[in-house]
Design a protein around this motif. Structure first.
Motif, mmCIF file in Angstrom:
data_model
loop_
_atom_site.group_PDB
_atom_site.id
_atom_site.type_symbol
_atom_site.label_atom_id
_atom_site.label_comp_id
_atom_site.label_asym_id
_atom_site.label_seq_id
_atom_site.Cartn_x
_atom_site.Cartn_y
_atom_site.Cartn_z
ATOM 1 N N PHE A 66 0.822 -1.210 0.000
ATOM 2 C CA PHE A 66 0.000 0.000 0.000
ATOM 3 C C PHE A 66 0.858 1.262 0.000
ATOM 4 C CE2 PHE A 66 -2.762 3.202 2.131
ATOM 5 C CZ PHE A 66 -3.806 3.197 1.225
ATOM 6 N N ILE A 67 1.801 1.366 0.918
ATOM 7 C CA ILE A 67 2.673 2.539 1.002
ATOM 8 C C ILE A 67 3.884 2.334 0.101
ATOM 9 C CG2 ILE A 67 4.069 3.987 2.516
ATOM 10 C CD1 ILE A 67 1.105 4.213 3.073
ATOM 11 N N ASN A 68 4.207 3.325 -0.717
ATOM 12 C CA ASN A 68 5.369 3.224 -1.592
ATOM 13 C C ASN A 68 6.350 4.355 -1.308
ATOM 14 O OD1 ASN A 68 7.126 3.407 -4.014
ATOM 15 N ND2 ASN A 68 5.792 1.797 -4.817
ATOM 16 N N LYS A 69 6.012 5.577 -1.773
ATOM 17 C CA LYS A 69 6.800 6.796 -1.530
ATOM 18 C C LYS A 69 8.151 6.819 -2.242
ATOM 19 C CE LYS A 69 4.626 8.031 2.867
ATOM 20 N NZ LYS A 69 4.813 8.401 4.278
ATOM 21 N N ARG A 70 8.362 5.891 -3.201
ATOM 22 C CA ARG A 70 9.597 5.926 -3.980
ATOM 23 C C ARG A 70 9.376 6.721 -5.271
ATOM 24 N NH1 ARG A 70 9.686 0.899 -1.533
ATOM 25 N NH2 ARG A 70 8.528 -0.139 -3.204
ATOM 26 N N LYS A 71 10.476 7.090 -5.918
ATOM 27 C CA LYS A 71 10.408 7.864 -7.157
ATOM 28 C C LYS A 71 10.661 6.968 -8.366
ATOM 29 C CE LYS A 71 11.456 12.636 -5.879
ATOM 30 N NZ LYS A 71 12.283 13.829 -6.206
ATOM 31 N N PHE A 72 9.882 7.216 -9.409
ATOM 32 C CA PHE A 72 10.055 6.542 -10.681
ATOM 33 C C PHE A 72 9.960 7.601 -11.771
ATOM 34 C CE2 PHE A 72 8.036 3.823 -7.580
ATOM 35 C CZ PHE A 72 8.871 2.714 -7.581
ATOM 36 N N TYR A 73 10.993 7.695 -12.601
ATOM 37 C CA TYR A 73 11.072 8.761 -13.606
ATOM 38 C C TYR A 73 10.886 10.141 -12.961
ATOM 39 C CZ TYR A 73 10.913 5.077 -17.102
ATOM 40 O OH TYR A 73 11.203 3.959 -17.857
ATOM 41 N N ASN A 74 11.433 10.284 -11.758
ATOM 42 C CA ASN A 74 11.430 11.537 -10.992
ATOM 43 C C ASN A 74 10.047 11.933 -10.463
ATOM 44 O OD1 ASN A 74 14.249 12.114 -11.180
ATOM 45 N ND2 ASN A 74 13.948 12.827 -13.282
ATOM 46 N N TYR A 75 9.084 11.023 -10.497
ATOM 47 C CA TYR A 75 7.767 11.275 -9.915
ATOM 48 C C TYR A 75 7.595 10.401 -8.672
ATOM 49 C CZ TYR A 75 6.712 13.430 -14.407
ATOM 50 O OH TYR A 75 6.729 14.228 -15.525
ATOM 51 N N THR A 76 7.262 11.046 -7.568
ATOM 52 C CA THR A 76 7.043 10.294 -6.332
ATOM 53 C C THR A 76 5.698 9.592 -6.386
ATOM 54 O OG1 THR A 76 8.376 11.851 -5.043
ATOM 55 C CG2 THR A 76 6.826 10.456 -3.818
ATOM 56 N N LEU A 77 5.701 8.307 -6.066
ATOM 57 C CA LEU A 77 4.475 7.510 -6.042
ATOM 58 C C LEU A 77 4.119 7.225 -4.586
ATOM 59 C CD1 LEU A 77 2.497 6.042 -8.021
ATOM 60 C CD2 LEU A 77 3.833 3.975 -7.550
ATOM 61 N N LEU B 79 1.586 5.708 -3.128
ATOM 62 C CA LEU B 79 0.995 4.415 -2.807
ATOM 63 C C LEU B 79 1.149 3.434 -3.957
ATOM 64 C CD1 LEU B 79 -2.458 5.651 -1.392
ATOM 65 C CD2 LEU B 79 -0.363 5.236 -0.090
ATOM 66 N N GLY B 80 1.039 2.160 -3.640
ATOM 67 C CA GLY B 80 0.877 1.144 -4.669
ATOM 68 C C GLY B 80 2.152 0.447 -5.092
ATOM 69 N N PHE B 81 1.991 -0.380 -6.134
ATOM 70 C CA PHE B 81 3.104 -1.147 -6.663
ATOM 71 C C PHE B 81 4.151 -0.226 -7.283
ATOM 72 C CE2 PHE B 81 -0.690 -3.887 -7.245
ATOM 73 C CZ PHE B 81 -0.309 -4.963 -6.448
ATOM 74 N N ASP B 82 5.388 -0.699 -7.374
ATOM 75 C CA ASP B 82 6.427 0.034 -8.084
ATOM 76 C C ASP B 82 5.963 0.329 -9.516
ATOM 77 O OD1 ASP B 82 7.990 -0.057 -5.857
ATOM 78 O OD2 ASP B 82 9.447 -1.505 -6.652
ATOM 79 N N TYR B 83 6.204 1.552 -9.950
ATOM 80 C CA TYR B 83 5.787 2.069 -11.257
ATOM 81 C C TYR B 83 4.263 2.206 -11.378
ATOM 82 C CZ TYR B 83 10.621 1.407 -12.724
ATOM 83 O OH TYR B 83 11.986 1.476 -12.812
ATOM 84 N N LYS C 92 -7.620 13.849 0.264
ATOM 85 C CA LYS C 92 -6.462 13.477 1.087
ATOM 86 C C LYS C 92 -6.938 12.705 2.308
ATOM 87 C CE LYS C 92 -4.039 17.792 -0.100
ATOM 88 N NZ LYS C 92 -3.429 19.032 0.428
ATOM 89 N N ASP C 93 -6.067 11.799 2.759
ATOM 90 C CA ASP C 93 -6.254 11.192 4.063
ATOM 91 C C ASP C 93 -4.868 11.039 4.678
ATOM 92 O OD1 ASP C 93 -5.113 9.012 2.796
ATOM 93 O OD2 ASP C 93 -6.825 7.669 3.079
ATOM 94 N N ARG C 94 -4.748 10.249 5.716
ATOM 95 C CA ARG C 94 -3.464 10.150 6.405
ATOM 96 C C ARG C 94 -2.394 9.474 5.543
ATOM 97 N NH1 ARG C 94 -4.885 5.734 11.089
ATOM 98 N NH2 ARG C 94 -6.678 7.139 11.329
ATOM 99 N N TYR C 95 -2.797 8.864 4.438
ATOM 100 C CA TYR C 95 -1.863 8.095 3.629
ATOM 101 C C TYR C 95 -1.367 8.834 2.389
ATOM 102 C CZ TYR C 95 -4.052 4.499 6.483
ATOM 103 O OH TYR C 95 -4.545 3.781 7.546
ATOM 104 N N ALA C 96 -2.196 9.666 1.793
ATOM 105 C CA ALA C 96 -1.803 10.239 0.503
ATOM 106 C C ALA C 96 -2.681 11.416 0.110
ATOM 107 C CB ALA C 96 -1.890 9.178 -0.598
#
Length: 223
Positions: free
Chosen positions: A30-41, A43-47, A67-71
């Motif tokens: 559920f929680i991701n917060k990583r960057k892909f192609y310089n866009y922060t994601l 929530l969710g799966f990678d990419y 918005k909620d506490r997650y995103a």
């Protein structure tokens, strides 16, 4: 599903906020917060996974300011879209046709059956509903895709029902099928981009407002 379940006025079927916070929100991906192609994601799966994740739940439920506490769900959906777009422009597997005018990976028919296409499950199949249902999040990129699909590929993928479900130029395959679950979001999300009609109707419901508040959401439609 959680919003509808929290919004129902029938107490027999209402769910408490704990069902949401201890359910889907507790999944491993559920929680991701990583960057892909310089866009922060957020929530969710990678990419981001298949692009329908940013469409189906949000045909009526507006992500504007949601918005909620997650995103922040506008950020989530827009960045998911732009990651999908950027991946297709990058085209690391060198599939025929991919580019800034031809993009969009999501679940659809394909040359050997049906598959949930995404940057991590890419076999060269582009699905028009992916880019066209993303109009609210990426209007310029979606318009380029629309013009390309219609003007350049229309003789292969356009019919009396609109665009066929998908195509794969590497395999020289063009669907003749139309899936309502893919056609419907195109119409709804283009209208949401144009006027916000479906978003405004759904978000105006007092039951929905109460359900969102119950689950801890805020949005442009209520504070």
């Amino acid at each position: 599903m959680y919003v509808l379940a929290a919004s129902t006025p029938n107490e027999k079927y209402q769910v408490p906020a704990s069902i949401y916070h201890r359910g889907w929100a507790q999944s491993d991906f559920f929680i991701n917060k990583r960057k892909f192609y310089n866009y922060t994601l957020p929530l969710g799966f990678d990419y981001g996974g298949p692009l329908f994740f940013s469409h189906y739940s949000f045909l009526g439920l507006s992500p504007k300011g949601l918005k909620d506490r997650y995103a922040d769900y506008w950020e989530q959906n827009q960045n998911h879209t732009l990651i999908n777009y950027s991946y297709c422009v990058d085209n690391p597997k060198a599939f025929k046709g991919y580019g800034e005018n031809c993009w969009g990976l999501t679940a659809s028919d394909t040359y050997n059956g049906y598959d949930a296409h995404s940057p991590t499950n890419d076999h060269g199949t582009i699905t028009p509903t992916a880019a066209l249902s993303a109009f609210p999040y990426s209007p310029a990129q979606s318009m380029k895709a629309l013009r390309h699909f219609y003007v350049d590929l229309g003789d292969k993928i356009w019919s009396q029902y609109g665009f066929t479900d998908a195509f794969n130029q590497t395999q020289n395959w063009y669907a003749t099928s139309h899936l309502a679950i893919d056609q419907g979001p195109i119409v709804v999300m283009i209208e949401n981009y144009r006027t916000g009609l479906l978003w405004n109707l759904f978000m105006s419901c007092p039951e929905v407002k109460n359900g969102l508040k119950k689950l801890g959401f805020t949005s442009e439609y209520h504070r």
